[in-house]
Motif scaffolding. Structure first.
Motif, PDB file in Angstrom:
ATOM      1  N   ILE A 170     -14.044  -6.647  13.887  1.00 22.53           N
ATOM      2  CA  ILE A 170     -13.012  -5.888  13.164  1.00 22.53           C
ATOM      3  C   ILE A 170     -13.555  -4.517  12.779  1.00 22.53           C
ATOM      4  O   ILE A 170     -12.910  -3.480  13.006  1.00 22.53           O
ATOM      5  CB  ILE A 170     -12.547  -6.667  11.917  1.00 22.53           C
ATOM      6  N   GLU A 171     -14.752  -4.490  12.237  1.00 21.21           N
ATOM      7  CA  GLU A 171     -15.311  -3.232  11.759  1.00 21.21           C
ATOM      8  C   GLU A 171     -15.821  -2.356  12.894  1.00 21.21           C
ATOM      9  O   GLU A 171     -15.875  -1.128  12.761  1.00 21.21           O
ATOM     10  CB  GLU A 171     -16.366  -3.526  10.695  1.00 21.21           C
ATOM     11  N   ALA A 172     -16.155  -2.956  14.037  1.00 19.70           N
ATOM     12  CA  ALA A 172     -16.469  -2.155  15.224  1.00 19.70           C
ATOM     13  C   ALA A 172     -15.224  -1.404  15.691  1.00 19.70           C
ATOM     14  O   ALA A 172     -15.305  -0.235  16.096  1.00 19.70           O
ATOM     15  CB  ALA A 172     -17.007  -3.045  16.338  1.00 19.70           C
ATOM     16  N   ILE A 173     -14.075  -2.055  15.632  1.00 21.65           N
ATOM     17  CA  ILE A 173     -12.824  -1.370  15.975  1.00 21.65           C
ATOM     18  C   ILE A 173     -12.546  -0.250  14.981  1.00 21.65           C
ATOM     19  O   ILE A 173     -12.124   0.854  15.365  1.00 21.65           O
ATOM     20  CB  ILE A 173     -11.655  -2.369  16.039  1.00 21.65           C
ATOM     21  N   TYR A 174     -12.801  -0.496  13.703  1.00 18.84           N
ATOM     22  CA  TYR A 174     -12.616   0.569  12.710  1.00 18.84           C
ATOM     23  C   TYR A 174     -13.545   1.750  13.000  1.00 18.84           C
ATOM     24  O   TYR A 174     -13.188   2.913  12.763  1.00 18.84           O
ATOM     25  CB  TYR A 174     -12.853   0.031  11.304  1.00 18.84           C
ATOM     26  N   ALA A 175     -14.738   1.462  13.498  1.00 15.40           N
ATOM     27  CA  ALA A 175     -15.658   2.533  13.871  1.00 15.40           C
ATOM     28  C   ALA A 175     -15.075   3.371  15.010  1.00 15.40           C
ATOM     29  O   ALA A 175     -15.154   4.603  14.999  1.00 15.40           O
ATOM     30  CB  ALA A 175     -17.018   1.952  14.272  1.00 15.40           C
ATOM     31  N   VAL A 176     -14.484   2.699  15.999  1.00 13.13           N
ATOM     32  CA  VAL A 176     -13.846   3.413  17.109  1.00 13.13           C
ATOM     33  C   VAL A 176     -12.674   4.253  16.594  1.00 13.13           C
ATOM     34  O   VAL A 176     -12.485   5.406  16.994  1.00 13.13           O
ATOM     35  CB  VAL A 176     -13.372   2.430  18.197  1.00 13.13           C
ATOM     36  N   LEU A 177     -11.883   3.683  15.689  1.00 14.43           N
ATOM     37  CA  LEU A 177     -10.752   4.419  15.123  1.00 14.43           C
ATOM     38  C   LEU A 177     -11.216   5.650  14.353  1.00 14.43           C
ATOM     39  O   LEU A 177     -10.567   6.705  14.378  1.00 14.43           O
ATOM     40  CB  LEU A 177      -9.937   3.505  14.211  1.00 14.43           C
ATOM     41  N   ALA A 178     -12.339   5.531  13.650  1.00 13.19           N
ATOM     42  CA  ALA A 178     -12.885   6.677  12.921  1.00 13.19           C
ATOM     43  C   ALA A 178     -13.219   7.813  13.884  1.00 13.19           C
ATOM     44  O   ALA A 178     -12.964   8.995  13.598  1.00 13.19           O
ATOM     45  CB  ALA A 178     -14.121   6.262  12.129  1.00 13.19           C
ATOM     46  N   ILE A 179     -13.770   7.459  15.040  1.00 17.50           N
ATOM     47  CA  ILE A 179     -14.119   8.458  16.047  1.00 17.50           C
ATOM     48  C   ILE A 179     -12.858   9.026  16.696  1.00 17.50           C
ATOM     49  O   ILE A 179     -12.723  10.245  16.871  1.00 17.50           O
ATOM     50  CB  ILE A 179     -15.048   7.843  17.109  1.00 17.50           C
ATOM     51  N   GLN A 180     -11.917   8.168  17.045  1.00 15.04           N
ATOM     52  CA  GLN A 180     -10.692   8.615  17.702  1.00 15.04           C
ATOM     53  C   GLN A 180      -9.881   9.568  16.831  1.00 15.04           C
ATOM     54  O   GLN A 180      -9.338  10.560  17.314  1.00 15.04           O
ATOM     55  CB  GLN A 180      -9.811   7.410  18.053  1.00 15.04           C
ATOM     56  N   HIS A 181      -9.801   9.255  15.537  1.00 13.64           N
ATOM     57  CA  HIS A 181      -8.916  10.005  14.637  1.00 13.64           C
ATOM     58  C   HIS A 181      -9.669  10.966  13.716  1.00 13.64           C
ATOM     59  O   HIS A 181      -9.047  11.625  12.887  1.00 13.64           O
ATOM     60  CB  HIS A 181      -8.076   9.029  13.815  1.00 13.64           C
ATOM     61  N   GLN A 182     -11.014  11.001  13.860  1.00 13.40           N
ATOM     62  CA  GLN A 182     -11.833  11.927  13.080  1.00 13.40           C
ATOM     63  C   GLN A 182     -11.603  11.748  11.575  1.00 13.40           C
ATOM     64  O   GLN A 182     -11.317  12.698  10.840  1.00 13.40           O
ATOM     65  CB  GLN A 182     -11.551  13.371  13.511  1.00 13.40           C
ATOM     66  N   VAL A 183     -11.745  10.500  11.136  1.00 19.53           N
ATOM     67  CA  VAL A 183     -11.573  10.187   9.721  1.00 19.53           C
ATOM     68  C   VAL A 183     -12.668   9.232   9.260  1.00 19.53           C
ATOM     69  O   VAL A 183     -13.250   8.501  10.058  1.00 19.53           O
ATOM     70  CB  VAL A 183     -10.195   9.549   9.415  1.00 19.53           C
ATOM     71  N   ILE A 184     -12.902   9.245   7.963  1.00 18.86           N
ATOM     72  CA  ILE A 184     -13.805   8.294   7.320  1.00 18.86           C
ATOM     73  C   ILE A 184     -12.975   7.510   6.312  1.00 18.86           C
ATOM     74  O   ILE A 184     -12.256   8.086   5.499  1.00 18.86           O
ATOM     75  CB  ILE A 184     -14.960   9.034   6.628  1.00 18.86           C
ATOM     76  N   PHE A 185     -13.043   6.201   6.414  1.00 21.61           N
ATOM     77  CA  PHE A 185     -12.179   5.351   5.599  1.00 21.61           C
ATOM     78  C   PHE A 185     -12.733   5.189   4.187  1.00 21.61           C
ATOM     79  O   PHE A 185     -13.952   5.182   3.975  1.00 21.61           O
ATOM     80  CB  PHE A 185     -11.994   3.990   6.263  1.00 21.61           C
ATOM     81  N   PRO A 186     -11.850   5.035   3.198  1.00 21.62           N
ATOM     82  CA  PRO A 186     -12.303   4.962   1.804  1.00 21.62           C
ATOM     83  C   PRO A 186     -12.813   3.586   1.406  1.00 21.62           C
ATOM     84  O   PRO A 186     -12.412   2.565   1.967  1.00 21.62           O
ATOM     85  CB  PRO A 186     -11.037   5.313   1.017  1.00 21.62           C
ATOM     86  N   ASN A 187     -13.680   3.576   0.448  1.00 25.44           N
ATOM     87  CA  ASN A 187     -14.188   2.368  -0.193  1.00 25.44           C
ATOM     88  C   ASN A 187     -13.313   2.138  -1.426  1.00 25.44           C
ATOM     89  O   ASN A 187     -13.496   2.793  -2.456  1.00 25.44           O
ATOM     90  CB  ASN A 187     -15.645   2.600  -0.587  1.00 25.44           C
ATOM     91  N   LEU A 188     -12.345   1.243  -1.330  1.00 27.40           N
ATOM     92  CA  LEU A 188     -11.403   1.037  -2.429  1.00 27.40           C
ATOM     93  C   LEU A 188     -12.093   0.441  -3.655  1.00 27.40           C
ATOM     94  O   LEU A 188     -13.137  -0.200  -3.560  1.00 27.40           O
ATOM     95  CB  LEU A 188     -10.275   0.103  -1.983  1.00 27.40           C
TER      96      LEU A 188
END
Length: 403
Positions: A339-357
């Motif tokens: 799951i988090e590997a996919i989030y890593a790919v999404l971060a690269i694709q969309h040039q974003v860093i996800f928040p720590n809620l």
């Protein structure tokens, strides 16, 4: 020369979305999947928050095109749905055209369904064919059922190394590709919520009654979750032949087993440090070229100190932005790494860093704090960490595709 390993397809289902796109939308909107479950019968269902997929098992059967029955457990159905999306995104219609491997991860297998009939099975006076549920208990059962349904036959295996399981599945698949043993491998994991895991983590005093708060001074444990995720790995030669759409490259990886304690990491983060350092060395990237770390970040007392110290040891005073996405999905155990590997790919694709809620207060043991906003930033290399019981530490380095 060893083959490069490209990611050409992804599929997932979690508490924040039924697809990769739906997950990204929830991450953007900072919408957590935590709540209370109606799918497991437990005395804690109104006390301990979890991140449950928002569909009954019967509904998952219908979504997957499967006739509901004991053969297809909730774990298997979650995996099948994620697999269908991954293959579709990679444009794979026939798995026999190019022999493909399947490396699956799970820690509960069919326990989600078997535990419901446990007392019926051991009651000799009870009538009914309850033993049919026992066959599905083995973690490999869901692997084989997914493989049979979609058509894997070249190579099939199951990995169960606690919370690092699906990250290790990706490593194993990458090794098969690099060594030319297979040119395509689909890797990931699937996990359903169970009373067993909820009771087990609660007995360790590792479950928070509030939404978890990784890397926060007031953290008090994790929240469990469920879900599934798979990534399609292809060799460079196959990707070029097929003109595959390359989403990212798995450039580095490492597993270390420090065996410090059955359920706790080393206080100084020895295993986590070595895993990240060695994975980064394999990738050919320097610490200064890492723009984001998706940390394991369980919000348990020991883990966050250990992982934080490992980050400080590796990066010194220049720790890149980091965050845990577990306040979105809960801790999905064997599925977390994929799951988090996919989030890593999404971060690269969309040039974003996800928040720590849920973060409010810096930990007194650390000089660093997680990213708390959805941050638009150049992202070309991400480290994704998954650390399991027994000191089984897995780090992946995922990078933007470069010709």
């Amino acid at each position: 020369m060893a083959e490069r390993v490209f990611i050409t397809g992804m599929g997932m289902i979690t508490a924040i979305g039924d697809t990769v796109a739906a997950n990204f939308s929830s991450l953007q909107q900072q919408q957590s999947g935590l709540g209370f479950t109606s799918y497991i019968d437990t005395i804690y269902k109104d006390i301990l928050p979890v991140a449950a997929v928002k569909h009954s098992t019967a509904a998952l059967s219908e979504m997957a095109g499967i006739i509901a029955g004991p053969a297809y457990t909730r774990t298997t159905l979650l995996g099948l749905l994620a697999m269908q999306e991954a293959l579709q995104q990679a444009g794979i219609r026939d798995l026999q055209q190019e022999p493909a491997g399947f490396i699956n991860a799970s820690t509960v297998g069919g326990m989600c369904d078997t535990e419901k009939v446990y007392f019926d099975i051991i009651d000799r006076e009870k009538k009914g064919d309850f033993l049919q549920y026992v066959d599905t208990l083995d973690c490999a059962d869901c692997t084989q059922r997914i493989a049979d349904k979609v058509g894997f036959s070249a190579y099939i295996t199951t990995i169960s190394t606690a919370c690092s399981s699906s990250a290790n599945a990706l490593m194993y698949g990458a090794r098969l590709v690099k060594q030319g043993l297979l040119r395509r491998v689909v890797c990931g994991g699937t996990e359903a919520l169970t009373r067993f895991t909820l009771n087990g983590f609660n007995s360790l005093k590792n479950v928070d009654k509030r939404p978890c708060r990784p890397f926060d001074q007031q953290r008090n444990g994790l929240n469990l979750g469920e879900g599934a995720a798979y990534l399609v790995l292809e060799s460079e030669s196959l990707a070029r032949e097929n003109n595959s759409r390359i989403l990212a490259e798995l450039t580095g990886y490492c597993n270390t087993n420090e065996a410090f304690h059955p359920t706790a990491p080393s206080p100084e983060g020895d295993g986590a440090y070595t895993a990240m350092k060695t994975a980064l060395a394999m990738s050919g990237r320097s610490t200064g070229e890492v723009q984001y770390v998706n940390v394991h970040g369980t919000a348990t007392l020991n883990n966050d100190i250990s992982e934080g110290k490992a980050l400080e040891r590796l990066f010194g005073a220049q720790v890149p932005p980091f965050s845990s996405t577990k306040p979105f999905t809960g801790h999905t155990l064997a599925a977390a790494g994929a799951i988090e590997a996919i989030y890593a790919v999404l971060a690269i694709q969309h040039q974003v860093i996800f928040p720590n809620l849920n973060f409010t207060e810096q930990m007194e043991e650390l000089s660093i704090t997680p990213e708390t906003r959805l941050l638009e930033a150049p992202v070309e290399t991400v480290i994704s960490n998954s650390f399991g019981f027994g000191g089984n530490n897995a780090s992946l380095v995922i990078s933007k595709y470069e010709r």
